[in-house]
Motif scaffolding. Sequence first.
Motif, PDB file in Angstrom:
ATOM      1  N   UNK A  26       0.960  -1.036  -0.224  1.00  0.00           N
ATOM      2  CA  UNK A  26      -0.060  -0.014  -0.153  1.00  0.00           C
ATOM      3  C   UNK A  26       0.845   0.918   0.093  1.00  0.00           C
ATOM      4  N   UNK A  27       0.528   2.322  -0.751  1.00  0.00           N
ATOM      5  CA  UNK A  27       1.218   3.465  -0.729  1.00  0.00           C
ATOM      6  C   UNK A  27       0.287   4.569  -1.247  1.00  0.00           C
ATOM      7  N   UNK A  28       0.815   5.869  -1.212  1.00  0.00           N
ATOM      8  CA  UNK A  28       0.376   7.170  -1.797  1.00  0.00           C
ATOM      9  C   UNK A  28      -1.264   7.036  -1.185  1.00  0.00           C
ATOM     10  N   UNK A  29      -1.460   7.110  -0.010  1.00  0.00           N
ATOM     11  CA  UNK A  29      -2.609   6.869   0.705  1.00  0.00           C
ATOM     12  C   UNK A  29      -3.242   8.400   0.718  1.00  0.00           C
ATOM     13  N   UNK A  30      -4.513   8.647   0.443  1.00  0.00           N
ATOM     14  CA  UNK A  30      -5.259   9.957   0.634  1.00  0.00           C
ATOM     15  C   UNK A  30      -6.575   9.531   0.938  1.00  0.00           C
ATOM     16  N   UNK A  31      -7.102  10.265   1.886  1.00  0.00           N
ATOM     17  CA  UNK A  31      -8.471  10.541   2.445  1.00  0.00           C
ATOM     18  C   UNK A  31      -9.076  11.817   2.109  1.00  0.00           C
ATOM     19  N   UNK A  33     -12.866  13.331   2.205  1.00  0.00           N
ATOM     20  CA  UNK A  33     -14.315  12.849   2.416  1.00  0.00           C
ATOM     21  C   UNK A  33     -14.544  11.472   2.952  1.00  0.00           C
ATOM     22  N   UNK A  34     -15.389  10.876   2.392  1.00  0.00           N
ATOM     23  CA  UNK A  34     -15.598   9.393   2.572  1.00  0.00           C
ATOM     24  C   UNK A  34     -14.709   8.529   1.661  1.00  0.00           C
ATOM     25  N   UNK A  35     -14.025   9.052   0.652  1.00  0.00           N
ATOM     26  CA  UNK A  35     -13.425   8.403  -0.397  1.00  0.00           C
ATOM     27  C   UNK A  35     -11.919   8.008   0.262  1.00  0.00           C
ATOM     28  N   UNK A  36     -11.489   6.895  -0.144  1.00  0.00           N
ATOM     29  CA  UNK A  36     -10.082   6.327   0.341  1.00  0.00           C
ATOM     30  C   UNK A  36      -9.324   6.429  -1.151  1.00  0.00           C
ATOM     31  N   UNK A  37      -8.352   6.993  -1.350  1.00  0.00           N
ATOM     32  CA  UNK A  37      -7.736   6.769  -2.739  1.00  0.00           C
ATOM     33  C   UNK A  37      -6.208   5.998  -2.357  1.00  0.00           C
ATOM     34  N   UNK A  38      -5.697   5.195  -2.874  1.00  0.00           N
ATOM     35  CA  UNK A  38      -4.288   4.498  -2.662  1.00  0.00           C
ATOM     36  C   UNK A  38      -3.906   3.704  -3.766  1.00  0.00           C
ATOM     37  N   UNK A  39      -2.441   3.334  -3.831  1.00  0.00           N
ATOM     38  CA  UNK A  39      -2.004   2.656  -4.791  1.00  0.00           C
ATOM     39  C   UNK A  39      -1.617   1.211  -4.246  1.00  0.00           C
ATOM     40  N   UNK A  40      -1.901   0.163  -5.115  1.00  0.00           N
ATOM     41  CA  UNK A  40      -1.820  -1.207  -4.536  1.00  0.00           C
ATOM     42  C   UNK A  40      -0.830  -1.598  -5.443  1.00  0.00           C
ATOM     43  N   UNK A  41       0.337  -1.994  -4.894  1.00  0.00           N
ATOM     44  CA  UNK A  41       1.502  -2.970  -5.721  1.00  0.00           C
ATOM     45  C   UNK A  41       1.084  -4.365  -5.549  1.00  0.00           C
ATOM     46  N   UNK A  42       1.034  -5.152  -6.450  1.00  0.00           N
ATOM     47  CA  UNK A  42       0.935  -6.796  -6.669  1.00  0.00           C
ATOM     48  C   UNK A  42       1.378  -7.231  -7.748  1.00  0.00           C
ATOM     49  N   UNK A  43       1.537  -8.629  -7.427  1.00  0.00           N
ATOM     50  CA  UNK A  43       2.119  -9.470  -8.666  1.00  0.00           C
ATOM     51  C   UNK A  43       0.653 -10.107  -9.248  1.00  0.00           C
ATOM     52  N   UNK A  44       0.868 -10.530 -10.603  1.00  0.00           N
ATOM     53  CA  UNK A  44      -0.051 -10.998 -11.369  1.00  0.00           C
ATOM     54  C   UNK A  44       0.186 -11.058 -12.931  1.00  0.00           C
ATOM     55  N   UNK A  45      -0.746 -11.619 -13.510  1.00  0.00           N
ATOM     56  CA  UNK A  45      -0.271 -11.771 -15.213  1.00  0.00           C
ATOM     57  C   UNK A  45      -0.955 -10.333 -15.952  1.00  0.00           C
ATOM     58  N   UNK A  46      -1.709  -9.581 -15.280  1.00  0.00           N
ATOM     59  CA  UNK A  46      -2.127  -8.357 -15.790  1.00  0.00           C
ATOM     60  C   UNK A  46      -2.825  -7.439 -14.732  1.00  0.00           C
ATOM     61  N   UNK A 107      -5.412  -0.350   9.960  1.00  0.00           N
ATOM     62  CA  UNK A 107      -3.832  -0.642  10.252  1.00  0.00           C
ATOM     63  C   UNK A 107      -3.068  -0.636   8.801  1.00  0.00           C
ATOM     64  N   UNK A 108      -2.225  -0.187   8.830  1.00  0.00           N
ATOM     65  CA  UNK A 108      -1.205  -0.260   7.487  1.00  0.00           C
ATOM     66  C   UNK A 108      -1.682   0.747   6.578  1.00  0.00           C
ATOM     67  N   UNK A 109      -2.868   1.429   6.643  1.00  0.00           N
ATOM     68  CA  UNK A 109      -3.480   2.462   5.743  1.00  0.00           C
ATOM     69  C   UNK A 109      -3.510   3.718   6.405  1.00  0.00           C
ATOM     70  N   UNK A 110      -4.060   3.964   7.531  1.00  0.00           N
ATOM     71  CA  UNK A 110      -4.363   5.267   8.282  1.00  0.00           C
ATOM     72  C   UNK A 110      -5.660   5.515   8.964  1.00  0.00           C
ATOM     73  N   UNK A 111      -5.621   6.651   9.370  1.00  0.00           N
ATOM     74  CA  UNK A 111      -7.158   7.014  10.013  1.00  0.00           C
ATOM     75  C   UNK A 111      -8.139   7.626   9.285  1.00  0.00           C
ATOM     76  N   UNK A 112      -9.126   6.968   9.175  1.00  0.00           N
ATOM     77  CA  UNK A 112     -10.345   7.559   8.447  1.00  0.00           C
ATOM     78  C   UNK A 112     -11.025   8.381   9.436  1.00  0.00           C
TER      79      UNK A 112
END
Length: 114
Positions: A26-31, A33-46, A107-112
């Motif tokens: 998890x990175x680039x976390x922003x709250x 209002x009621x919207x959480x925006x973040x970047x997820x890094x992950x492995x996969x095929x696409x 936890x690991x994201x932040x406070x809403x």
Amino acid sequence: EGVTAGGEPPVKLVDSLPSTNTKTTISNVRFKGDVLTLSLGYSGCNAQHFDFYIGNVFLKSKPVQVNFVFKPQQEQLCAAYFTTEFSYDLLLLKQLYGAEHGEIVLPGIGSYVF
């Protein structure tokens, strides 16, 4: 259980968190209002969409906390690595809390804070 908030990908409040083999960072976390925006890094095929599962029981702490898991809509076993930005509507979590104003720690994201 299984209630989905508006938006894509969905937020689901559940009694029991699902398991997943996909690890996320998890990175680039922003709250805003009621919207959480973040970047997820992950492995996969696409690139993937991840549903945001939140346990519907608050942990006994101050401020309260909830457990959660990001689960891809399709599990993929490939070595490619992706980073994707997602926005999640947390209104269901606020409604579960039952107050107009409060703070819930993810936890690991932040406070809403609302």
